[in-house]
Scaffold this motif. Structure first.
Motif, PDB file in Angstrom:
ATOM      1  N   PRO A 201     -11.273  58.925  38.069  1.00 14.58           N
ATOM      2  CA  PRO A 201     -10.956  60.086  37.233  1.00 14.58           C
ATOM      3  C   PRO A 201     -10.744  59.668  35.770  1.00 14.58           C
TER       4      PRO A 201
ATOM      5  N   ALA B 230      -7.056  60.253  34.201  1.00 18.92           N
ATOM      6  CA  ALA B 230      -6.079  59.264  34.681  1.00 18.92           C
ATOM      7  C   ALA B 230      -6.402  57.883  34.127  1.00 18.92           C
ATOM      8  N   SER B 231      -7.692  57.577  34.024  1.00 21.73           N
ATOM      9  CA  SER B 231      -8.082  56.265  33.488  1.00 21.73           C
ATOM     10  C   SER B 231      -7.616  56.099  32.045  1.00 21.73           C
TER      11      SER B 231
ATOM     12  N   LEU C   3      -3.501  56.226  32.115  1.00 20.52           N
ATOM     13  CA  LEU C   3      -2.783  55.167  32.840  1.00 20.52           C
ATOM     14  C   LEU C   3      -3.262  53.762  32.502  1.00 20.52           C
ATOM     15  N   ILE C   4      -4.517  53.645  32.045  1.00 18.13           N
ATOM     16  CA  ILE C   4      -5.042  52.297  31.823  1.00 18.13           C
ATOM     17  C   ILE C   4      -5.448  52.058  30.369  1.00 18.13           C
ATOM     18  N   ILE C   5      -6.317  52.939  29.856  1.00 16.12           N
ATOM     19  CA  ILE C   5      -6.919  52.618  28.551  1.00 16.12           C
ATOM     20  C   ILE C   5      -5.877  52.646  27.433  1.00 16.12           C
TER      21      ILE C   5
END
Lengths: 282, 166
Positions: B125, B128-129, B132-134
């Motif tokens: 998704p 969310a990426s 939560l990550i990038i």
């Protein structure tokens, strides 16, 4: 007969006086007098002695200070060494507990052969959930071997080098495991996610699934042996319009604290790819 | 010499990253020490081995990671190219260039990873990426950008001493 001389009388009187004084002293009658006489001497000596000792301390303090500092450094080094030993011992206790739990797990599942390995790193990419272990093909590892902990299933080996291997955790977004739910016996598929949470999909609508049900590997698909515990269902999503139910799973393995894992070395994954029907094939 | 030095430096950074920093995430984002080193090296004025560092870093990380290694090689090379462009354009403010290159380098590598995973059938998704990550990874990389630039600047001055006119 010659009369005693004056000197003799003087000597006799002096002797009598001395004997009298001794008698008085022995009788304790001269104590107040002696106290009066001795007190000033004692005071003077005390004063002098105190001053001398003070002076001596001042003169010798530099040597003491150096010695104390040296001793302090020695003691600090000793404390550091002991603290480091304590940390080592605590680490050994933790490792012993983990290993003992793993041995217990291996004892409970005697049908499998196990090999222990330590986690030495995690994948540099935050998008995938892989760990690196310190055993490789030199230890007999092969791609596809299941990886477990004393609690339950952790993942499977994805790639192997001579001295290390990469393990795909079941929390990886690309991971899917065929599972069975207990006590209903329903089949489902366990999926990983970006956040490391586990979810179940493809649960038949007719299956009775409840919070607290156990999730175990089913062995279908040939990727994992059956009956390895994975976790418990924490919530169920069921809608009349959906084809399947879905559920969230709380894994029994704490993936953030993985340290040592067991590899099931006598399990060979089955490649069922050729058996899967492809569109257009006769 | 400077090219060979990339192996131990980037290797040590990769070990640090996999053994320690990957276990200290911010949300799900982690620091990319190799990217920071490659970008900081590319921004040094007299450095001529930036491309080599990009390739070596990409190959090292690609070998360890489960993500297709092409992602890291291409991503690091793009980061190097962007850093060299910044070095020419805003050479007066190298620190600003470092921050900009870190931001875009992290973004490019993560987007390339998303694309590569999608091509290999793993659809993540996007929202969310990013959340939560990038974005957390960009923040962590920006926090470490300044010390890395200083360290690599010292290394570059050591390897390429400034020539004095007599």
């Amino acid at each position: 007969m010659r009369a005693p001389s004056a000197r003799t009388w003087q000597t006799a009187v002096l002797a009598l006086i001395v004997i009298g004084l001794i008698a008085l002293a022995l009788g304790g009658y001269l104590t107040p007098l002696s106290r009066l006489v001795i007190a000033p001497f004692v005071s003077a000596q005390t004063w002098l002695s105190t001053r001398f000792l003070t002076l001596q301390n001042i003169l010798s303090s530099s040597q003491d200070l150096t010695r104390l500092r040296q001793r302090n450094l020695e003691l600090e080094a000793e404390v550091s060494k002991l603290q480091s030993e304590i940390i080592d011992l605590k680490q050994q206790i933790v490792e012993t507990r983990v290993l003992s739990a793993l041995v217990e797990f291996a004892r409970v599942h005697p049908e499998n052969r196990y090999l222990a390995a330590a986690i030495i790193g995690r994948d540099p990419s935050p998008f995938v959930k892989y760990v690196i272990i310190n055993r490789g093909s030199d230890s007999g590892l092969r791609s596809g071997m299941p990886v477990v902990t004393s609690q339950g299933l952790a993942g499977r080996i994805a790639a192997v080098t001579a001295g290390a291997a990469r393990v795909e955790l079941i929390t990886d977004p690309a991971s899917s495991v065929n599972v069975r739910l207990e006590p209903s016996g329903a089949q489902a598929v366990l999926l990983g996610s970006l956040t490391g949470e586990l979810s179940l999909d493809l649960i038949p609508q007719t299956a009775s699934v409840n919070v607290g049900d156990l999730v175990l590997t089913s062995g279908l698909g040939g990727n994992f042996p059956g009956n390895i515990l994975i976790g418990q269902i924490t919530s169920v999503y069921q809608r009349e319009t959906d084809l399947f139910q879905q559920a969230s799973v709380q894994p029994v393995v704490d993936f953030s604290k993985l340290e040592i894992v067991l590899l099931i070395t006598n399990f060979r994954p089955v490649d069922i790819e050729p058996l899967v029907p492809t569109p257009g094939a006769p | 010499m400077a090219t060979l030095l990339a192996f131990p430096i980037l290797g040590i950074l990769l070990v640090l990253q996999t053994a320690i920093l990957s276990q200290i995430p911010l949300l799900q984002g982690t620091t990319d020490l190799v990217l920071l080193a490659v970008v900081a090296w590319s921004l040094q004025r007299r450095v001529q081995t930036a491309w080599q560092w990009g390739i070596i870093g990409g190959l090292l990380v690609g070998f360890v990671s489960a993500v297709p290694f092409v992602v890291y090689v291409v991503g690091y090379l793009l980061a190097v190219g962007f850093s060299l462009l910044l070095r020419q354009r805003i050479w007066q403010v190298p620190l600003l260039a470092m921050f900009i290159a870190t931001f875009f380098g992290t973004l490019v590598i993560h987007l390339a990873t998303l694309v590569a995973l999608r091509v290999s059938g793993i659809v993540l998704p996007l929202g969310a990426s990013i959340n939560l990550i990038i974005l957390p990874s960009i923040l962590l990389n920006l926090l470490l950008a300044l010390p890395f630039f200083t360290l690599l600047s010292d290394l570059a001055n050591f390897l390429y001493p400034e020539e004095l006119e007599m």
